[in-house]
Design an enzyme around this catalytic site. Structure first.
Site, PDB file in Angstrom:
ATOM      1  N   GLN A  10      37.957  53.664  43.026  1.00  0.00           N
ATOM      2  CA  GLN A  10      37.505  53.642  44.379  1.00  0.00           C
ATOM      3  C   GLN A  10      36.809  52.445  44.883  1.00  0.00           C
ATOM      4  OE1 GLN A  10      38.041  55.989  46.472  1.00  0.00           O
ATOM      5  NE2 GLN A  10      37.480  58.118  45.557  1.00  0.00           N
ATOM      6  N   ASN A  43      27.149  43.525  48.546  1.00  0.00           N
ATOM      7  CA  ASN A  43      27.299  43.919  47.162  1.00  0.00           C
ATOM      8  C   ASN A  43      28.205  44.941  46.941  1.00  0.00           C
ATOM      9  OD1 ASN A  43      26.662  43.638  44.262  1.00  0.00           O
ATOM     10  ND2 ASN A  43      25.067  45.064  44.717  1.00  0.00           N
ATOM     11  N   ASP A  54      20.045  46.153  43.917  1.00  0.00           N
ATOM     12  CA  ASP A  54      20.908  47.240  44.241  1.00  0.00           C
ATOM     13  C   ASP A  54      20.332  48.244  45.384  1.00  0.00           C
ATOM     14  OD1 ASP A  54      22.600  46.481  42.416  1.00  0.00           O
ATOM     15  OD2 ASP A  54      21.438  47.497  40.815  1.00  0.00           O
ATOM     16  N   HIS A  57      28.089  48.231  44.180  1.00  0.00           N
ATOM     17  CA  HIS A  57      27.539  48.962  43.108  1.00  0.00           C
ATOM     18  C   HIS A  57      28.117  50.229  42.621  1.00  0.00           C
ATOM     19  CE1 HIS A  57      24.024  49.179  40.196  1.00  0.00           C
ATOM     20  NE2 HIS A  57      24.139  50.562  40.576  1.00  0.00           N
TER      21      HIS A  57
END
Ligand code: GAR
Length: 214
Positions: free
Chosen positions: A170, A104, A142, A106
């Site tokens: 980024q 993932n 998360d 985040h």
């Protein structure tokens, strides 16, 4: 050749960055959205990538949705499942099914600011450094072993939009990089819970925890 399935819910700019990176040894088997109106689907279809929608609204509960989602994903037999702005909380069963092959991105330096509105919360808190994290997914939202983090400064005069844009730039750099590491079999999760990357620039191909990127 590694096969990946990318899950999106909306804009899909991280998915786009991974597609555009054209990572050697990576085949994007499918892009799957839980929302039929996800803007990213048009980009994926336009690039000849198989697209599927598993609409969470059509299922009675999370377990039923996750089962249908897993069936769609597994039809493509992916080596890696990439959550790219996929905004659904996943059941523990789903996460366990993909243990070690579910990542993932985040928009914060985890464990700071899990959940939503990370940029607003960073501004409210007054932190001077913010950023993005790619991590392996574990059942807690998360959370999970960090693959790579990139930091950006929080500047005087930033608002949510300017900070989000700085972080997103980024994200678009580190997510393809993490997928590339996976594709090159250069990622390893240690017993200490740290992700290490085989650094090919060092003699003997040392396994190191990637440094913070700026
Ligand atoms: C990205 O900023 C991603 O980090 C975030 O959603 C955005 C999706 O943008 N994901 C999360 O907040 C996950 N908890 P995108 O659809 O343009 O890639």
């Amino acid at each position: 050749m590694k096969s990946i399935v990318i899950l999106i819910s909306g804009r899909g700019s991280n998915m786009e960055a991974i597609v555009q990176a054209a990572i050697p040894g990576v085949r994007i088997a499918a892009v799957v959205s839980n929302r039929p109106d996800a803007a990213g689907l048009a980009f994926a279809a336009g690039h000849g990538i198989a697209c599927a929608v598993v609409d969470h609204k059509a299922y009675a509960d999370r377990a039923a949705f996750d089962a249908a989602l897993a069936e769609t994903i597994d039809g493509h037999r992916p080596d890696l499942v990439v959550l790219a702005g996929f905004m659904r909380v996943l059941t523990d069963d789903f996460v366990r099914h993909y243990a070690g092959r579910l990542i993932n991105i985040h928009p914060s330096l985890l464990p700071a600011f899990p959940g939503l509105h990370t940029h607003r919360r960073a501004l409210e808190t007054g932190v001077r450094v913010h950023g993005a994290t790619v991590h392996f997914v574990t059942p807690t939202l998360d959370c999970g072993p960090i693959v790579v983090q990139a930091a950006v400064p929080v500047l005087a005069g930033d608002d949510e939009a300017t900070l989000a844009a700085r972080v997103l730039a980024q994200e678009h750099r580190i997510y393809p990089q993490a997928v590339r590491w996976f594709a090159e079999d250069r990622l390893r999760l240690g017993d200490d819970g740290r992700v290490r990357v085989r650094d090919e620039r060092q003699a003997g191909a040392a396994w190191t925890v990637p440094a913070l990127e700026w």
